[in-house]
Design a protein around this motif. Structure first.
Motif, short mmCIF file in Angstrom:
data_model
loop_
_atom_site.label_atom_id
_atom_site.label_comp_id
_atom_site.label_asym_id
_atom_site.label_seq_id
_atom_site.Cartn_x
_atom_site.Cartn_y
_atom_site.Cartn_z
N PRO A 155 2.81 -31.30 4.76
CA PRO A 155 1.53 -30.83 4.84
C PRO A 155 0.78 -31.07 3.72
O PRO A 155 1.02 -30.79 2.80
CB PRO A 155 1.73 -29.32 5.63
N THR A 156 -0.56 -30.78 4.05
CA THR A 156 -1.61 -30.77 3.02
C THR A 156 -2.22 -29.25 3.19
O THR A 156 -3.13 -29.03 4.04
CB THR A 156 -2.89 -31.66 3.42
N ILE A 157 -1.74 -28.48 2.59
CA ILE A 157 -1.72 -26.93 2.88
C ILE A 157 -2.17 -26.15 1.77
O ILE A 157 -1.81 -24.91 1.43
CB ILE A 157 -0.66 -26.38 3.49
N LEU A 158 -3.16 -26.57 0.78
CA LEU A 158 -3.51 -26.02 -0.59
C LEU A 158 -4.31 -24.39 0.00
O LEU A 158 -5.36 -24.43 0.61
CB LEU A 158 -4.42 -26.78 -1.02
N GLY A 159 -3.53 -23.43 -0.49
CA GLY A 159 -4.28 -22.12 -0.24
C GLY A 159 -3.74 -21.26 1.10
O GLY A 159 -4.24 -20.30 1.22
N ALA A 160 -3.00 -22.04 1.74
CA ALA A 160 -2.48 -21.34 3.01
C ALA A 160 -1.50 -20.31 2.59
O ALA A 160 -0.59 -20.50 1.69
CB ALA A 160 -1.84 -22.50 3.89
N ASP A 161 -1.57 -19.35 3.59
CA ASP A 161 -0.56 -18.20 3.30
C ASP A 161 0.73 -18.30 3.78
O ASP A 161 1.88 -17.73 3.64
CB ASP A 161 -1.06 -16.85 3.62
N GLU A 162 0.74 -19.52 4.89
CA GLU A 162 2.19 -19.65 5.49
C GLU A 162 2.47 -21.19 5.68
O GLU A 162 1.52 -22.05 5.72
CB GLU A 162 1.93 -19.18 7.01
N TYR A 163 3.53 -21.60 5.22
CA TYR A 163 4.17 -23.08 5.18
C TYR A 163 4.57 -23.34 6.48
O TYR A 163 5.39 -22.72 7.35
CB TYR A 163 5.19 -23.10 4.08
N LEU A 164 4.04 -24.62 7.02
CA LEU A 164 4.60 -25.09 8.08
C LEU A 164 4.73 -26.89 8.11
O LEU A 164 4.11 -27.57 7.31
CB LEU A 164 3.89 -24.80 9.50
N PHE A 165 5.61 -27.39 8.77
CA PHE A 165 5.79 -29.03 8.99
C PHE A 165 6.05 -29.16 10.39
O PHE A 165 6.44 -28.26 10.98
CB PHE A 165 6.68 -29.31 7.75
N ALA A 166 6.05 -30.26 10.66
CA ALA A 166 6.32 -30.98 12.14
C ALA A 166 7.19 -32.06 12.08
O ALA A 166 7.13 -32.81 11.17
CB ALA A 166 4.91 -30.99 12.77
N ALA A 167 7.97 -32.20 13.14
CA ALA A 167 8.90 -33.29 13.10
C ALA A 167 8.97 -33.88 14.63
O ALA A 167 9.00 -32.96 15.53
CB ALA A 167 10.19 -33.15 12.63
N PRO A 168 8.76 -35.10 15.16
CA PRO A 168 8.86 -35.73 16.27
C PRO A 168 10.29 -35.46 16.73
O PRO A 168 11.48 -35.69 15.68
CB PRO A 168 8.75 -37.28 16.03
N ASN A 169 10.67 -34.97 17.92
CA ASN A 169 11.96 -34.38 18.41
C ASN A 169 12.30 -35.47 19.70
O ASN A 169 11.37 -35.12 20.56
CB ASN A 169 11.95 -33.04 18.77
N TYR A 170 13.22 -36.04 19.66
CA TYR A 170 13.56 -36.82 20.62
C TYR A 170 14.76 -36.15 21.50
O TYR A 170 15.37 -36.94 22.35
CB TYR A 170 13.89 -38.22 20.47
N SER A 171 14.82 -34.97 21.54
CA SER A 171 16.16 -34.61 22.13
C SER A 171 15.80 -34.38 23.72
O SER A 171 16.75 -34.17 24.43
CB SER A 171 16.37 -33.06 21.77
N ASP A 172 14.62 -34.68 24.22
CA ASP A 172 14.08 -34.98 25.63
C ASP A 172 13.47 -35.88 25.72
O ASP A 172 13.61 -37.04 25.06
CB ASP A 172 13.49 -33.60 26.33
N ALA A 173 12.33 -35.94 26.62
CA ALA A 173 11.59 -37.17 26.67
C ALA A 173 10.67 -37.41 25.37
O ALA A 173 10.09 -38.46 25.24
CB ALA A 173 10.65 -36.96 27.86
N GLY A 174 10.75 -36.41 24.62
CA GLY A 174 9.96 -36.43 23.23
C GLY A 174 8.73 -35.52 23.10
O GLY A 174 7.88 -35.50 23.96
N HIS A 175 8.89 -34.88 22.16
CA HIS A 175 7.92 -33.84 21.69
C HIS A 175 7.85 -33.62 20.36
O HIS A 175 8.45 -34.22 19.46
CB HIS A 175 8.32 -32.29 22.69
#
Length: 541
Positions: A155-175
């Protein structure tokens, strides 16, 4: 649009056994934090320093903005898997306190790992090094039987107090799965309904193009086939944005970018190299390449898709790219034109980076000999003239990345991963030993003289004066601080913001282009800390 060219040089940082690592347009292998002046580059290994193969994941870091480097922090899999199975790593710097010390900056990383007897993608490792160079990675391996994507955007999270990231997940139809860490260390995974397979047609996710934090809001940009896409986009990949105002717990419905309605109708589709950022005013920026299939050969054009906060979508063509259709690097063909975005600390500047092969249609099917190009955007000013940053017709500048953040003065940070025999191109470049190269370059009109030690605050008279239509304003700062330089007309209306952000001590030169203003007297005002000074300048057309 006219073209300019400059040449910047690279510094060798480390070596890898092959190019497989940064050779994906959606990974983020280089990051910069403007508060601590730290740059980090994450990469795969070489057997000479990582027992077990080329899949050990390491990072190098610089605490002086890229001048000197410390290498080989890792391996980041921390014994959870062998050094042979790490792939396509991404990295970011988490500095919620805006600390100046590297020891207070968290290094966050994510990368897929090969799993099973067949060695296919499916597993993932993510985690935190609790301080730049600490080399105490708190790594987690996630469900090696899960079909995780082969890339996870940082992520591009300069100054954010909480860190997060995201990943495509294909364990079902895709989310899309969101990973959140309030403390930057302990992660919780969730599958928000707004990012579920019910919103993404047949689970067809190309990738997460960008994750951005601005003013208390998290944004995610995705290229996929969306259920809610307009009829004109049925069966094709398009671009969508979702946002969260509760630190990633819930997300809005995807806002679909009507890109086909924005560009000329002869552009039939966009290629999968896309990037997404949000500026300081909350404006959305996508960088994409549209393909005009009515041309012979096909015409590829670089487009900026932009929506100001509260406004409507617009499309601006930055540049038609020279005809070239074979973007292979050895056996690889998954980076294409490598178009990516970087945004300044204050969000006032957006920089676009891409590569192109200028040899013409005769070479369109040949292996590329590419150059790195950039252009910059400012609100109210539009796009600058595209600049060829390498301009080396016999050297192939491929597998390049730009850090997602740059300083307010427009200094951007680049990496390239290539064979030490950099001339030309061949079908075996991907499997030979490669070098991790680094460079930085100033992309905008604000320049700082590194050799001057300023003793006092001073705003100097612009030169030339009178001027038409450009002039240069210089000032000195004896200490770092939040600084603004603004231009006003004689009735007190602000007509331009030239500097707005945290600046270090030194002597600065700022180029001011008044080509869109009427002749007359103008005021320019410098404020830094408690210091305020105003001077006059005369525009004569």
């Amino acid at each position: 649009m006219d073209q300019q060219s400059v040449i910047f040089s690279y510094t060798a940082v480390d070596t890898m056994a092959n190019v497989y690592g940064p050779a994906n347009v959606y990974v983020n292998p280089i990051a910069y934090d403007p508060y601590s002046n730290v740059v980090v580059i994450i990469h795969r290994s070489k057997s000479t320093y990582a027992t077990g193969g080329s899949g050990g994941i390491f990072y190098a870091y610089s605490t002086d903005g890229g001048t000197t480097w410390t290498k080989r922090v890792g391996p980041l899999q921390a014994g959870l898997v062998s050094n042979g199975v790490g792939r396509y790593p991404s990295i970011s710097l988490h500095n919620p306190a805006l600390a100046k010390s590297k020891d207070s900056v968290l290094v966050q990383f994510q990368f897929p790992v090969l799993t099973g007897a067949g060695g296919g993608f499916g597993g993932m490792i993510y985690g935190t090094d609790p301080g730049v160079g600490a080399n105490s990675p708190l790594s987690v391996i996630d469900s090696v039987d899960q079909p995780w994507s082969s890339s996870m955007a940082s992520p591009t999270i300069l100054g954010a107090d909480e860190y997060l990231f995201a990943a495509p997940n294909y364990s079902d139809a895709g989310h899309i799965t969101i990973f959140r860490a309030a403390d930057g260390v302990t992660f919780t995974a969730s599958n928000p309904s707004q990012l579920s397979a019910a919103k993404i047609k047949d689970g067809l996710i190309d990738d997460v193009a960008g994750i951005v934090y601005r003013n208390g809001v998290y944004y995610i940009g995705v290229r996929a086939q969306f259920v809610a896409a307009p009829t004109s986009d049925t069966g094709s990949y398009t671009l969508g944005i979702s946002k969260s105002t509760d630190k990633g717990v819930t997300w809005s419905e995807f806002e679909i970018v009507p890109w086909k309605a924005l560009v000329p109708s002869n552009y039939a589709y966009n290629i999968y190299a896309n990037d997404f950022v949000v500026d300081g005013a909350g404006g959305y920026h996508w960088l994409t390449v549209g393909v005009d299939t009515t041309a012979n050969p096909d015409l590829w054009s670089l487009f900026h898709l932009y929506k100001a906060s509260g406004g409507s979508w617009t499309a601006n063509k930055i540049k038609d790219l020279p005809p070239h259709e074979n973007w292979s690097y050895g056996a690889l063909s998954q980076t294409l034109t490598e178009n990516q975005l970087s945004v300044s600390q204050d969000g006032n500047i957006v920089a676009a980076k891409w590569i192109e092969d200028g040899r013409g249609a005769t070479y369109k099917d040949s292996l590329p000999i590419a150059d790195v190009w950039t252009a910059t955007w400012k609100a109210g000013s539009g796009w600058s003239t595209p600049v060829n940053r390498t301009n080396t017709p016999e050297v192939n500048d491929q597998i390049t990345h730009i850090a997602q953040f740059m300083a307010n003065d427009g200094v951007a940070h680049f990496m390239r991963n290539q064979s030490p025999t950099i001339a030309g191109n061949s079908g075996t470049l991907d499997v030979g030993v490669t070098v991790v190269y680094y460079s930085n370059d100033k992309l905008t009109s604000v320049r700082r003289d590194e050799g001057v030690v300023a003793g006092t605050y001073e705003l100097n008279q612009n030169y030339p004066n009178p001027f038409n239509p450009t002039t240069t304003i210089s000032f000195t700062l004896p200490k770092a601080g939040q600084t603004t330089l603004k231009v006003y007309n004689m009735v007190g209306q602000e007509v331009a913001t030239l500097v707005n952000g945290y600046q270090t001590a030194g002597l600065y030169f700022v180029d001011f282009d008044a080509s869109k203003l009427a002749s007359g007297m103008y005021l320019y005002r410098l404020q830094s800390g408690s210091f305020v000074e105003t001077k006059k300048m005369l525009l004569v057309k």
